[in-house]
Write a protein that holds these residues in place. Sequence first.
Motif, PDB file in Angstrom:
ATOM      1  N   ALA A   1       0.806  -1.225   0.000  1.00 44.84           N
ATOM      2  CA  ALA A   1       0.000   0.000   0.000  1.00 44.84           C
ATOM      3  C   ALA A   1       0.836   1.271   0.000  1.00 44.84           C
ATOM      4  CB  ALA A   1      -0.931   0.011   1.199  1.00 44.84           C
ATOM      5  N   VAL A   2       2.160   1.145  -0.113  1.00 45.72           N
ATOM      6  CA  VAL A   2       3.004   2.348  -0.136  1.00 45.72           C
ATOM      7  C   VAL A   2       3.851   2.368  -1.399  1.00 45.72           C
ATOM      8  CG1 VAL A   2       3.091   2.798   2.345  1.00 45.72           C
ATOM      9  CG2 VAL A   2       4.679   1.165   1.342  1.00 45.72           C
ATOM     10  N   SER A   3       4.172   3.563  -1.860  1.00 44.63           N
ATOM     11  CA  SER A   3       4.873   3.726  -3.127  1.00 44.63           C
ATOM     12  C   SER A   3       6.357   3.416  -2.995  1.00 44.63           C
ATOM     13  CB  SER A   3       4.700   5.159  -3.642  1.00 44.63           C
ATOM     14  OG  SER A   3       5.336   6.074  -2.766  1.00 44.63           O
ATOM     15  N   LYS A   4       6.980   3.125  -4.136  1.00 42.17           N
ATOM     16  CA  LYS A   4       8.406   2.782  -4.130  1.00 42.17           C
ATOM     17  C   LYS A   4       9.264   3.984  -3.732  1.00 42.17           C
ATOM     18  CE  LYS A   4      11.888  -0.048  -4.957  1.00 42.17           C
ATOM     19  NZ  LYS A   4      11.813  -1.194  -5.845  1.00 42.17           N
ATOM     20  N   ASP A   5       8.895   5.178  -4.151  1.00 45.63           N
ATOM     21  CA  ASP A   5       9.732   6.312  -3.768  1.00 45.63           C
ATOM     22  C   ASP A   5       9.616   6.594  -2.275  1.00 45.63           C
ATOM     23  OD1 ASP A   5       7.127   7.131  -4.584  1.00 45.63           O
ATOM     24  OD2 ASP A   5       7.770   9.220  -4.636  1.00 45.63           O
ATOM     25  N   PHE A   6       8.459   6.289  -1.663  1.00 45.97           N
ATOM     26  CA  PHE A   6       8.377   6.395  -0.197  1.00 45.97           C
ATOM     27  C   PHE A   6       9.301   5.371   0.453  1.00 45.97           C
ATOM     28  CE2 PHE A   6       6.797   5.016   3.915  1.00 45.97           C
ATOM     29  CZ  PHE A   6       6.688   6.222   4.586  1.00 45.97           C
ATOM     30  N   ILE A   7       9.277   4.140  -0.052  1.00 48.18           N
ATOM     31  CA  ILE A   7      10.131   3.087   0.496  1.00 48.18           C
ATOM     32  C   ILE A   7      11.608   3.484   0.422  1.00 48.18           C
ATOM     33  CG2 ILE A   7      11.005   0.746   0.014  1.00 48.18           C
ATOM     34  CD1 ILE A   7       8.355   0.771   1.513  1.00 48.18           C
ATOM     35  N   LEU A   8      12.025   4.036  -0.707  1.00 49.04           N
ATOM     36  CA  LEU A   8      13.429   4.386  -0.895  1.00 49.04           C
ATOM     37  C   LEU A   8      13.883   5.447   0.103  1.00 49.04           C
ATOM     38  CD1 LEU A   8      13.618   4.347  -4.799  1.00 49.04           C
ATOM     39  CD2 LEU A   8      14.531   2.629  -3.212  1.00 49.04           C
ATOM     40  N   GLN A   9      13.039   6.455   0.328  1.00 47.90           N
ATOM     41  CA  GLN A   9      13.439   7.480   1.294  1.00 47.90           C
ATOM     42  C   GLN A   9      13.324   6.955   2.723  1.00 47.90           C
ATOM     43  OE1 GLN A   9      11.578   9.606   3.598  1.00 47.90           O
ATOM     44  NE2 GLN A   9       9.815   8.239   3.334  1.00 47.90           N
ATOM     45  N   TRP A  10      12.351   6.038   2.977  1.00 50.89           N
ATOM     46  CA  TRP A  10      12.225   5.457   4.317  1.00 50.89           C
ATOM     47  C   TRP A  10      13.467   4.657   4.692  1.00 50.89           C
ATOM     48  CZ3 TRP A  10      12.250   0.497   6.344  1.00 50.89           C
ATOM     49  CH2 TRP A  10      11.847   0.374   7.664  1.00 50.89           C
ATOM     50  N   LEU A  11      14.023   3.945   3.738  1.00 44.74           N
ATOM     51  CA  LEU A  11      15.237   3.170   4.013  1.00 44.74           C
ATOM     52  C   LEU A  11      16.390   4.070   4.430  1.00 44.74           C
ATOM     53  CD1 LEU A  11      15.021   0.592   1.090  1.00 44.74           C
ATOM     54  CD2 LEU A  11      14.989   0.026   3.535  1.00 44.74           C
ATOM     55  N   GLN A  12      16.513   5.225   3.806  1.00 40.82           N
ATOM     56  CA  GLN A  12      17.539   6.192   4.211  1.00 40.82           C
ATOM     57  C   GLN A  12      17.266   6.659   5.643  1.00 40.82           C
ATOM     58  OE1 GLN A  12      20.199   7.134   2.406  1.00 40.82           O
ATOM     59  NE2 GLN A  12      19.665   6.223   0.428  1.00 40.82           N
ATOM     60  N   TRP A  13      16.005   6.932   5.930  1.00 44.46           N
ATOM     61  CA  TRP A  13      15.610   7.362   7.277  1.00 44.46           C
ATOM     62  C   TRP A  13      15.884   6.269   8.303  1.00 44.46           C
ATOM     63  CZ3 TRP A  13      11.814   5.354  10.545  1.00 44.46           C
ATOM     64  CH2 TRP A  13      11.451   6.149  11.639  1.00 44.46           C
ATOM     65  N   ALA A  14      15.526   5.024   7.968  1.00 44.29           N
ATOM     66  CA  ALA A  14      15.700   3.920   8.905  1.00 44.29           C
ATOM     67  C   ALA A  14      17.172   3.663   9.198  1.00 44.29           C
ATOM     68  CB  ALA A  14      15.040   2.651   8.362  1.00 44.29           C
ATOM     69  N   GLU A  15      18.017   3.803   8.198  1.00 42.80           N
ATOM     70  CA  GLU A  15      19.458   3.625   8.424  1.00 42.80           C
ATOM     71  C   GLU A  15      19.976   4.649   9.424  1.00 42.80           C
ATOM     72  OE1 GLU A  15      23.735   4.152   6.124  1.00 42.80           O
ATOM     73  OE2 GLU A  15      21.923   3.921   4.912  1.00 42.80           O
ATOM     74  N   LYS A  16      19.509   5.884   9.286  1.00 39.71           N
ATOM     75  CA  LYS A  16      20.009   6.964  10.136  1.00 39.71           C
ATOM     76  C   LYS A  16      19.282   7.034  11.478  1.00 39.71           C
ATOM     77  CE  LYS A  16      20.548  12.005  10.203  1.00 39.71           C
ATOM     78  NZ  LYS A  16      20.305  13.279   9.464  1.00 39.71           N
ATOM     79  N   GLU A  17      17.943   7.071  11.441  1.00 43.72           N
ATOM     80  CA  GLU A  17      17.176   7.330  12.652  1.00 43.72           C
ATOM     81  C   GLU A  17      16.955   6.073  13.501  1.00 43.72           C
ATOM     82  OE1 GLU A  17      16.463  10.328  13.646  1.00 43.72           O
ATOM     83  OE2 GLU A  17      17.274  11.224  11.806  1.00 43.72           O
TER      84      GLU A  17
END
Length: 618
Positions: A474-490
């Motif tokens: 239910a979520v877009s690929k560009d959301f996933i890509l930026q979330w992965l960057q966030w998850a790595e950092k945050e």
Amino acid sequence: MSQLHIAGATLNQTPLDWEGNFDTIMQAVQKAKEKQVELLCFPELSITGYGSEDLFLSYWYPKKALAYLQKILPFTKGITICLGLPCRVSGKLYNCMAVVEDRKILGIVAKQFLAIDGVHYECRWFTPWIAGEVISFDFYDSSVPFGDMTFEKNGISYGFEICEDAWRGDLRPGFRLKDRNTALIFNPSASHFAMGKSEQREILVRESSEELEAGYFYINLLGNESGRMIFDGEILFGYRGEILVKNPLLSFHNYQLVHFNFPLEKPLTPVSNPIEHDKNEEFTAAATLALFDYMRKSRSKGFVLSLSGGADSSTIAVLVAEMVKRGIRDLGVPLFLEKIHRSDDIDPKSSIKDIIGKILITAYQSTRNSSTDTLQSAKSLAETIGATFHHWSIDEEVAGYTQKIETALGRNLDWSGDDIALQNIQARARSPIIWMLANIHQALLLSTSNRSEGDVGYATMDGDTSGGLSPIAAVSKDFILQWLQWAEKELRYEGLKGVNALQPTAELRPLESRQTDEEDLMPYPVITAIEKLAIRDKRSPADIYLILKEELSLESAPLKTYIRKFFELWSRNQWKRERLAPSFHLDEFNVDPKTWYRFPILSGGYRKELEEMDVLEE
């Protein structure tokens, strides 16, 4: 004004789990009594659960809900309790709140407006009640007022807007409650989670408390109740235009109770105004709770995942790991293991990584077209989060299938003429063995499709779509890509460094072709921009072209090509969306035909509409 000790309790319920739902209600009632609560309100349809679907159409199901209301009566001595349940009157079913006090039912209030958009289909089951009408309802040979009414306790009048009732502008029941000088309005809700929705509710509660000149108390359901929809368990209290109470959302507990004296003049807990909302954190909290509830309610032993080293499967791996961390943080290890039915085979003294290793089993299934980069990415992530990791090659299976077809056809297959078939057989060859692993572990197989792939059918049916649950569909690929960057950092998942360094690719063509997803399709942000206008806003191809021509830095010709490609692939691949595994509703919209957007499997494919777009001036 007199004072009244009031409380709201959110509940994590399950359709048909009558005794479990009853026990959760009783736990909250007992806690409320310990806190000397005088008036306790539960969410909408709190006895049955909101997600009962066509069970509501039966006669026995609402009748059984009344039996459990009767079962609750003896526990209401010295307290007033408001409970949600379905009630059938003269063949019509109503969505109701029963007000129970000192072992008697004071009255039953019926919902006046039904939610009929997005994920909601209430008109299929319920009938809206007529404003101002009150009748007599037979409850076990007792006559009970039923309909549109208010109540009083300690000299304080109170009434209800049931979920959708509050969102109907000038027609909402709240204005009639205001005319009746109602001092306290409860909003028992079953409002589905979506990123950004909590902020909308805060506005509603804040403005309602001012417009209606009353204390406004919002209480929502909690958890992944029945599979797809998630409830965040939000409790809000507004008074004189301010939010004075807001609880932590998406708890792993069965219930949360918030109590205070009314009127409340200052915040019960620190509440900022406006409250900051982070979609990355909202997504993480909702998806992890949904995974936890899905696993325990299905009585599965854990999850199996084909970990490719790419963005989608890595996102799911991190979400499962984060589920374990957050569940243990909320519940503690013993209760967490008890809830997921693993107390017997996982030592409560185990580390979090060891527990993750028992719950998440992963496998990297390589072919000759797989790269060492994705292998290392998958292996490193599995090691850092603690997941069990397997690696095997499926080249032998792919060769066996290919040789059989070549023999049948009497010719060799080659990439110039058989590209799609040669790609798809690799994805499909992975499916039987990963299913076997899931069966052996009595675990749920997770499929990895995202919403952008669902839009355009960029997924192999019975290949990467194989699974019993699709957590990120239910979520877009560009959301996933930026979330992965966030998850790595945050979230400090260092194992995501390799994932975030890679460009998304299916790795199904020979390595020398340098296959990438966006080369096969179009830039992911463009897919998201088109789908929001096409699917969320129901715009035509011509409208979308005119809008995006102003918003995106693209020449007219490639923009038209992208829009044409989107609509052609969308129309051609509805059958795939019909077959995707159940997914969670996480964003403002999704493309699941069972919950949000229905589209014909067979259609004219927007041919006329695309022609109308093509003739527009560039």
